[in-house]
Design a protein around this motif. Structure first.
Motif, PDB file in Angstrom:
ATOM      1  N   ILE A   1       0.964  -1.383  -0.169  1.00 41.63           N
ATOM      2  CA  ILE A   1       0.008   0.106  -0.123  1.00 41.63           C
ATOM      3  C   ILE A   1       0.992   1.270  -0.064  1.00 41.63           C
ATOM      4  N   TRP A   2       0.592   2.061  -1.082  1.00 37.73           N
ATOM      5  CA  TRP A   2       1.299   3.259  -1.115  1.00 37.73           C
ATOM      6  C   TRP A   2       0.790   4.589  -1.116  1.00 37.73           C
ATOM      7  N   THR A   3       1.355   5.663  -0.483  1.00 44.41           N
ATOM      8  CA  THR A   3       0.586   6.804  -0.401  1.00 44.41           C
ATOM      9  C   THR A   3       0.810   7.661  -1.574  1.00 44.41           C
ATOM     10  N   GLN A   4      -0.169   8.535  -1.920  1.00 43.01           N
ATOM     11  CA  GLN A   4       0.109   9.424  -3.173  1.00 43.01           C
ATOM     12  C   GLN A   4       1.001  10.770  -2.644  1.00 43.01           C
TER      13      GLN A   4
ATOM     14  N   ILE B   1       6.103   5.618   0.329  1.00 46.31           N
ATOM     15  CA  ILE B   1       5.818   6.468  -0.485  1.00 46.31           C
ATOM     16  C   ILE B   1       7.158   6.666  -1.472  1.00 46.31           C
ATOM     17  N   ASN B   2       6.874   6.541  -2.798  1.00 47.19           N
ATOM     18  CA  ASN B   2       7.774   6.757  -3.748  1.00 47.19           C
ATOM     19  C   ASN B   2       7.681   7.960  -4.572  1.00 47.19           C
ATOM     20  N   LEU B   3       8.711   8.731  -4.662  1.00 46.39           N
ATOM     21  CA  LEU B   3       8.487  10.180  -5.216  1.00 46.39           C
ATOM     22  C   LEU B   3       9.356  10.346  -6.486  1.00 46.39           C
ATOM     23  N   VAL B   4       8.682  10.778  -7.614  1.00 48.95           N
ATOM     24  CA  VAL B   4       9.377  11.149  -8.627  1.00 48.95           C
ATOM     25  C   VAL B   4       9.832  12.818  -8.883  1.00 48.95           C
TER      26      VAL B   4
END
Length: 177
Positions: free
Chosen positions: A55-58, A109-112
């Motif tokens: 489950i990832w957060t936006q 969370i993974n951020l680009v």
């Protein structure tokens, strides 16, 4: 005259065969292209390939809220889609079963893109970069990788260290409670 007629006939057959073959090949390419275009494009999930079952957060703000309300630490992954180092780490992360299991205990969370929180780039803005934030919303600058010039960088060969650092982030949470 018969030799000339036979030669012309052979030439016409050869030309017809070549044109028919070229037309068939074009039609096959067109059919393949149309099939690709009509195939529905799947929306990109929030995991971006880092672990589709997780489950990832936006947004970072959502991760902060979830961390505070669930008392779980945040694991922030900064990466770029077209960066070969990010891609290599993503593959190692996604294929490592223990990391995937342990990751369930984090708000992920993974951020680009870079966040406005300057605490998430204590030693610069580079990718891939992984930081941990505890539920008190403190960036754990003490949990680092093995590089002195890029403290929060990991490579696929550092996957065991990343796993160890994930465990450390969870242990620090328990000792601070």
């Amino acid at each position: 005259m018969e030799k000339n007629l036979a030669s012309v006939l052979l030439l016409l057959i050869a030309i017809s065969y070549t044109l028919a073959k070229d037309t068939t090949a074009k039609n096959e390419r067109k059919d393949t292209k149309e099939a690709k275009e009509t195939r529905p494009k799947l929306p990109q999930t929030l995991s971006r390939g880092w672990g589709d079952q997780l489950i990832w957060t936006q947004t970072y703000e959502e991760a902060l809220f979830k961390s505070k309300s669930t008392n779980k630490p945040i694991m922030v992954i900064h990466h770029l889609e077209d960066c070969p180092h990010s891609q290599a780490l993503k593959k190692a992360f996604a294929e490592h079963k223990e990391i995937q299991k342990l990751a369930e205990k984090f708000v992920l969370i993974n951020l680009v893109y870079e966040t406005t929180d300057k605490h998430l780039s204590p030693d610069g803005q580079y990718v891939p970069r992984i930081l941990f934030v505890d539920p008190s919303l403190t960036v754990r600058a003490d949990i680092t990788g093995r590089y002195s010039n890029r403290l929060y960088a990991y490579e696929p060969s550092d996957i065991a260290l990343l796993y160890s650092n994930m465990q450390k982030a969870l242990k620090l949470l328990k000792t601070e409670l």
